[in-house]
Design a protein around this motif. Sequence first.
Motif, mmCIF file in Angstrom:
data_model
loop_
_atom_site.group_PDB
_atom_site.id
_atom_site.type_symbol
_atom_site.label_atom_id
_atom_site.label_comp_id
_atom_site.label_asym_id
_atom_site.label_seq_id
_atom_site.Cartn_x
_atom_site.Cartn_y
_atom_site.Cartn_z
ATOM 1 N N UNK A 103 0.843 -1.201 0.000
ATOM 2 C CA UNK A 103 0.000 0.000 0.000
ATOM 3 C C UNK A 103 0.875 1.246 0.000
ATOM 4 N N UNK A 104 1.906 1.267 0.834
ATOM 5 C CA UNK A 104 2.830 2.401 0.863
ATOM 6 C C UNK A 104 3.518 2.564 -0.487
ATOM 7 N N UNK A 105 3.882 1.445 -1.121
ATOM 8 C CA UNK A 105 4.526 1.504 -2.437
ATOM 9 C C UNK A 105 3.562 2.077 -3.475
ATOM 10 N N UNK A 106 2.299 1.667 -3.428
ATOM 11 C CA UNK A 106 1.308 2.182 -4.375
ATOM 12 C C UNK A 106 1.082 3.675 -4.176
ATOM 13 N N UNK A 107 1.081 4.116 -2.916
ATOM 14 C CA UNK A 107 0.885 5.544 -2.639
ATOM 15 C C UNK A 107 2.084 6.356 -3.126
ATOM 16 N N UNK A 108 3.302 5.867 -2.880
ATOM 17 C CA UNK A 108 4.481 6.607 -3.348
ATOM 18 C C UNK A 108 4.558 6.626 -4.874
ATOM 19 N N UNK A 109 4.204 5.521 -5.516
ATOM 20 C CA UNK A 109 4.180 5.509 -6.983
ATOM 21 C C UNK A 109 3.143 6.504 -7.508
ATOM 22 N N UNK A 110 1.997 6.582 -6.854
ATOM 23 C CA UNK A 110 0.957 7.520 -7.282
ATOM 24 C C UNK A 110 1.415 8.971 -7.118
ATOM 25 N N UNK A 111 2.140 9.250 -6.030
ATOM 26 C CA UNK A 111 2.632 10.614 -5.807
ATOM 27 C C UNK A 111 3.666 10.988 -6.869
ATOM 28 N N UNK A 112 4.592 10.074 -7.172
ATOM 29 C CA UNK A 112 5.621 10.363 -8.176
ATOM 30 C C UNK A 112 4.980 10.553 -9.557
ATOM 31 N N UNK A 113 3.993 9.716 -9.887
ATOM 32 C CA UNK A 113 3.292 9.859 -11.170
ATOM 33 C C UNK A 113 2.551 11.197 -11.218
ATOM 34 N N UNK A 114 1.932 11.586 -10.111
ATOM 35 C CA UNK A 114 1.231 12.869 -10.058
ATOM 36 C C UNK A 114 2.192 14.038 -10.239
ATOM 37 N N UNK A 115 3.367 13.946 -9.630
ATOM 38 C CA UNK A 115 4.368 15.004 -9.813
ATOM 39 C C UNK A 115 4.805 15.104 -11.270
ATOM 40 N N UNK A 116 4.955 13.959 -11.925
ATOM 41 C CA UNK A 116 5.319 13.965 -13.338
ATOM 42 C C UNK A 116 4.243 14.579 -14.209
ATOM 43 N N UNK A 117 2.993 14.411 -13.807
ATOM 44 C CA UNK A 117 1.892 14.984 -14.580
ATOM 45 C C UNK A 117 1.783 16.476 -14.324
ATOM 46 N N UNK A 118 1.929 16.890 -13.084
ATOM 47 C CA UNK A 118 1.738 18.286 -12.730
ATOM 48 C C UNK A 118 2.889 19.171 -13.209
ATOM 49 N N UNK A 119 4.100 18.652 -13.241
ATOM 50 C CA UNK A 119 5.281 19.461 -13.568
ATOM 51 C C UNK A 119 5.154 20.203 -14.904
ATOM 52 N N UNK A 120 4.857 19.547 -16.039
ATOM 53 C CA UNK A 120 4.760 20.308 -17.299
ATOM 54 C C UNK A 120 3.544 21.244 -17.343
ATOM 55 N N UNK A 121 2.504 20.909 -16.621
ATOM 56 C CA UNK A 121 1.321 21.776 -16.627
ATOM 57 C C UNK A 121 1.622 23.079 -15.897
#
Length: 123
Positions: A103-121
């Motif tokens: 669960x912790x791994x899924x949450x950290x992966x989701x946060x990193x993916x979200x950062x990758x999405x938000x950065x160019x926007x």
Amino acid sequence: MEVIAPVKLALSAGASSYATIFYALATTLPTLEGNIVNAELLMAPPIIWGLYILFSTNLTFSKIFLSGLLFSIAVLIKVPAIFEVMAIFCFWIISSLWNPKKIFQAITHSIVLSLGIIFPIII
């Protein structure tokens, strides 16, 4: 996170070749779509590349961030591409429910993916 059997089948060479040929024919024949380009055709390659990276066997934070950048390109082309990201989040959370350590791994992966999405926007 390990790749499940249907994903392995979908990533096989034969299935992906047939799917690519069918997709190319179904979306580009003038009798079906006309002579205009749809935004779905432009957002599909970044989504497919991002999913391919996410379903690779050696998933690192840099690969997840790169996948987020690709999803961000797709979102900048057409906003409904964000629904694929939501499906990935749901997949990670549901697949980790039976293993509390993941669960912790899924949450950290989701946060990193979200950062990758938000950065160019933000830029």
